[in-house]
Design a protein around this motif. Sequence first.
Motif, short mmCIF file in Angstrom:
data_model
loop_
_atom_site.label_atom_id
_atom_site.label_comp_id
_atom_site.label_asym_id
_atom_site.label_seq_id
_atom_site.Cartn_x
_atom_site.Cartn_y
_atom_site.Cartn_z
N GLY A 97 32.71 51.73 27.08
CA GLY A 97 32.87 51.34 28.54
C GLY A 97 33.55 49.81 28.79
N ALA A 98 33.83 49.27 27.46
CA ALA A 98 34.06 47.90 27.85
C ALA A 98 35.66 47.99 27.64
CB ALA A 98 33.74 46.94 26.65
N ASP A 99 36.21 47.22 28.48
CA ASP A 99 37.59 46.84 28.85
C ASP A 99 38.11 45.86 27.86
OD1 ASP A 99 38.14 48.84 30.79
OD2 ASP A 99 36.85 47.33 32.04
N CYS A 100 37.34 45.07 27.53
CA CYS A 100 37.80 43.81 26.58
C CYS A 100 36.41 43.28 26.14
CB CYS A 100 38.44 43.04 27.26
SG CYS A 100 39.40 41.19 26.46
N PHE A 101 36.52 42.77 24.80
CA PHE A 101 35.36 41.99 24.20
C PHE A 101 35.78 40.59 23.91
CE2 PHE A 101 34.69 46.53 22.90
CZ PHE A 101 33.45 46.64 23.06
N VAL A 102 34.98 39.65 24.13
CA VAL A 102 34.97 38.40 23.63
C VAL A 102 33.81 37.89 22.76
CG1 VAL A 102 34.93 35.87 24.27
CG2 VAL A 102 36.03 37.49 25.89
N ILE A 103 34.16 37.69 21.43
CA ILE A 103 33.25 37.61 20.70
C ILE A 103 33.19 36.40 19.64
CG2 ILE A 103 32.41 38.63 18.24
CD1 ILE A 103 33.60 41.56 19.35
N ASP A 104 32.06 35.81 19.47
CA ASP A 104 31.99 34.46 18.72
C ASP A 104 32.28 34.76 17.64
OD1 ASP A 104 31.61 31.61 18.32
OD2 ASP A 104 29.49 32.17 18.34
N TYR A 105 32.60 34.16 16.57
CA TYR A 105 32.71 34.37 15.23
C TYR A 105 31.40 33.94 14.48
CZ TYR A 105 34.04 33.55 10.41
OH TYR A 105 34.13 33.46 8.96
N LYS A 106 30.91 32.58 14.83
CA LYS A 106 29.95 32.18 13.83
C LYS A 106 28.45 32.42 14.56
CE LYS A 106 28.27 28.18 11.36
NZ LYS A 106 28.46 26.95 10.63
N MET A 107 27.95 33.46 13.97
CA MET A 107 26.53 34.11 14.61
C MET A 107 25.76 34.26 13.46
SD MET A 107 27.50 36.42 18.09
CE MET A 107 28.81 37.57 16.85
N PRO A 108 24.48 34.20 13.73
CA PRO A 108 23.59 34.51 12.45
C PRO A 108 23.44 36.03 12.25
CG PRO A 108 22.27 33.87 14.19
CD PRO A 108 23.72 33.58 14.68
N ASN A 109 23.33 36.40 10.92
CA ASN A 109 23.08 37.99 10.66
C ASN A 109 24.38 38.84 10.59
OD1 ASN A 109 20.41 37.40 10.32
ND2 ASN A 109 20.07 37.87 12.51
N MET A 110 25.30 38.57 11.34
CA MET A 110 26.45 39.27 11.58
C MET A 110 27.60 38.38 12.11
SD MET A 110 27.45 43.14 13.29
CE MET A 110 25.95 43.52 13.03
N ASN A 111 28.80 37.87 11.53
CA ASN A 111 29.74 37.26 11.90
C ASN A 111 30.70 38.01 12.81
OD1 ASN A 111 32.23 37.96 10.75
ND2 ASN A 111 31.60 36.74 8.84
N LEU A 115 31.42 42.00 12.99
CA LEU A 115 31.10 42.90 14.30
C LEU A 115 32.34 43.69 14.79
CD1 LEU A 115 29.44 43.92 16.61
CD2 LEU A 115 30.00 41.59 17.69
N ILE A 116 33.42 43.05 14.57
CA ILE A 116 34.80 43.76 15.08
C ILE A 116 34.85 45.15 14.11
CG2 ILE A 116 37.29 43.46 14.78
CD1 ILE A 116 36.68 40.58 15.90
#
Length: 121
Positions: free
Chosen positions: A43-57, A61-62
């Motif tokens: 249902g998302a129209d757009c995603f804003v995703i941080d690159y540097k995160m623990p466990n999964m960058n 995720l993309i």
Amino acid sequence: MIYVVDDDTDFLGSLQFLLETDGFDVRTFRSGAALLQDEATNGADCFVIDYKMPNMNGLDLIKRLRGRDISAPIILITGYPDEHISERAATAGVHFLRKPLLDESLISQIRGALDERRTRH
């Protein structure tokens, strides 16, 4: 509906405020795993995703989202750019912006990505 993923809760709250103030509906997630557990990701129209995160960058995720046939536009953001991150974002077919100065740049990127998506459908 804009889905935002970032492990920095202060930044996540600021980004949510910015986007909601500009009229967007926003859902926030503190990790890639939390987003992937949400059954409404289609249902998302757009995603804003941080690159540097623990466990999964963000790029991992993309890949997982694209593996689920989610075609919504994605904007990858980071406060820790390396020399290849913009190249890898382009290869993944996503937009790329640097933190922390996102405000108007991010709004413009989201609006452009949504307009582009509308013209494709």
